[in-house]
Design an enzyme around this catalytic site. Structure first.
Site, PDB file in Angstrom:
ATOM      1  N   HIS A  12       0.826  -1.213   0.000  1.00 41.50           N
ATOM      2  CA  HIS A  12       0.000   0.000   0.000  1.00 41.50           C
ATOM      3  C   HIS A  12       0.866   1.272   0.000  1.00 41.50           C
ATOM      4  O   HIS A  12       0.509   2.275   0.619  1.00 41.50           O
ATOM      5  CB  HIS A  12      -1.012  -0.023   1.160  1.00 41.50           C
ATOM      6  CG  HIS A  12      -0.401  -0.166   2.529  1.00 41.50           C
ATOM      7  ND1 HIS A  12      -0.918  -1.001   3.499  1.00 41.50           N
ATOM      8  CD2 HIS A  12       0.667   0.427   3.105  1.00 41.50           C
ATOM      9  CE1 HIS A  12      -0.192  -0.908   4.593  1.00 41.50           C
ATOM     10  NE2 HIS A  12       0.780  -0.039   4.387  1.00 41.50           N
ATOM     11  N   HIS A  59      -1.722   4.468   9.764  1.00 40.28           N
ATOM     12  CA  HIS A  59      -0.389   5.054   9.963  1.00 40.28           C
ATOM     13  C   HIS A  59      -0.505   6.329  10.793  1.00 40.28           C
ATOM     14  O   HIS A  59      -0.152   7.410  10.343  1.00 40.28           O
ATOM     15  CB  HIS A  59       0.277   5.327   8.620  1.00 40.28           C
ATOM     16  CG  HIS A  59       0.399   4.102   7.750  1.00 40.28           C
ATOM     17  ND1 HIS A  59      -0.658   3.562   7.070  1.00 40.28           N
ATOM     18  CD2 HIS A  59       1.464   3.309   7.467  1.00 40.28           C
ATOM     19  CE1 HIS A  59      -0.263   2.491   6.394  1.00 40.28           C
ATOM     20  NE2 HIS A  59       1.017   2.308   6.628  1.00 40.28           N
ATOM     21  N   HIS A 193      10.598  -3.832   3.253  1.00 39.03           N
ATOM     22  CA  HIS A 193      10.945  -2.414   3.265  1.00 39.03           C
ATOM     23  C   HIS A 193      11.380  -1.932   4.641  1.00 39.03           C
ATOM     24  O   HIS A 193      10.912  -2.418   5.661  1.00 39.03           O
ATOM     25  CB  HIS A 193       9.875  -1.516   2.655  1.00 39.03           C
ATOM     26  CG  HIS A 193       8.504  -1.453   3.303  1.00 39.03           C
ATOM     27  ND1 HIS A 193       7.757  -2.539   3.628  1.00 39.03           N
ATOM     28  CD2 HIS A 193       7.742  -0.380   3.608  1.00 39.03           C
ATOM     29  CE1 HIS A 193       6.576  -2.148   4.118  1.00 39.03           C
ATOM     30  NE2 HIS A 193       6.553  -0.833   4.124  1.00 39.03           N
ATOM     31  N   GLU A 240       4.529  -5.631   8.179  1.00 39.57           N
ATOM     32  CA  GLU A 240       3.172  -5.486   7.620  1.00 39.57           C
ATOM     33  C   GLU A 240       2.693  -6.777   6.963  1.00 39.57           C
ATOM     34  O   GLU A 240       1.491  -6.974   6.779  1.00 39.57           O
ATOM     35  CB  GLU A 240       3.137  -4.345   6.596  1.00 39.57           C
ATOM     36  CG  GLU A 240       3.297  -2.965   7.226  1.00 39.57           C
ATOM     37  CD  GLU A 240       3.185  -1.829   6.212  1.00 39.57           C
ATOM     38  OE1 GLU A 240       3.032  -0.685   6.648  1.00 39.57           O
ATOM     39  OE2 GLU A 240       3.260  -2.080   4.990  1.00 39.57           O
TER      40      GLU A 240
HETATM   41 FE   FE2 Z   1       2.189   0.848   5.650  1.00 39.42          FE
END
Ligand code: FE2
Length: 280
Positions: A12, A59, A193, A240
């Protein structure tokens, strides 16, 4: 009876949403990213789900450090788009499905998974970017959405196994809802990431490929990946990926892979995407 017919996993990445919103989808950097979702858009237009359950993480848009629910479900009729610093994304507001969401809460809590009920919530890129990738730029999103927000930002975050088991509980909840609905469940976020520190930009293609390869045939292997392993192998934000395991848990043991797409780098991260259909 309502039933989950398919699962979609997709990163996302916020920059993907910004590229789309600012008319950069055709630029050389972004073109391959959006091209990877062309088949996905055709697929979902054909499948026409009645509802999507979207597992994502907030977030610090709807929640802050004041309240950090481990698992939360949006029960509102509508979820406004969050302003993440540049104004809300120019996408339609997300329409909910309070009756189904409340049923899921009832079923899942009695099944011993404690979801936090959220009756007012803005949704951020975690939820809206996958919708853009799958549905493009409609005037209205084509179906109601039940958002399920997972804390993967503030430790302690849930284990992959807990997420996988929650997926199974969501499936049981859906199947006890007395309406004929065909539902697609999304797991969003990932893949490798790391956004900060000396390892920023870390991409581990081998780890990601193994994850994609195992997701259909051997999710039980993936649920054993520890938080430390995610961090070490694929970066701090790779955690995630536990949200993909909620999606996987909600599907049949045997699923058919419909489409897969992996692209690096996309905004300094690995973008991963996979679609499964239940075999039945
Ligand atoms: Fe995220």
């Amino acid at each position: 009876m309502a039933r989950i017919i398919a699962g979609v996993a997709a990163s996302h990445i916020p920059a993907v949403g910004a590229a789309w919103d600012n008319g950069k989808a055709d630029e050389p950097y972004w073109r391959p990213v959006f091209k990877g979702f062309e088949r996905s858009k055709e697929w979902i237009a054909r499948v026409k789900p009645d509802v999507c359950i979207v597992v994502y993480n907030d977030h610090m848009s709807a929640f802050s450090l004041e309240i950090v629910p481990t698992f939360a479900i949006g029960c509102a009729a509508e979820f406004p788009i969050a302003d993440e610093g540049w104004g809300p994304r120019p996408v339609p507001a997300v329409k909910g499905y309070p009756e189904l969401a409340s049923h899921i809460v009832q079923s899942v809590v009695l099944d011993e998974f404690d979801l936090t009920i959220v009756n007012r919530m803005e949704v951020d890129h975690g939820l809206t970017v996958p919708l853009t990738l799958m549905f493009g730029k409609p005037k209205e999103w084509p179906c109601p959405i039940v958002p399920i927000a997972v804390n993967v930002v503030v430790y302690p975050v849930p284990t992959g196994n807990r997420c996988y088991m929650l997926g199974k509980a969501i499936r049981r909840a859906v199947e006890s809802f007395d309406k004929d609905l065909r539902i697609v469940i999304f797991g969003t976020g990932g893949m490798s990431h790391q956004l900060q520190g000396p390892r920023a930009g870390l991409i581990n293609r081998e780890f990601d490929t193994r994850f994609l390869d195992n997701l259909a045939p051997d999710p039980e292997a993936l649920v054993r990946i520890s938080h430390l392993e995610y961090l070490r192998e694929a970066g701090s934000e790779a955690i995630e990926l536990v949200m993909w395991l909620i999606m996987r848990g909600a599907l049949d043991d045997r699923v058919k892979e419909i489409h897969r797409f992996y692209h690096v780098p996309a905004s300094n991260t690995a973008l991963g995407h996979i679609i499964f259909e239940n075999m039945a």
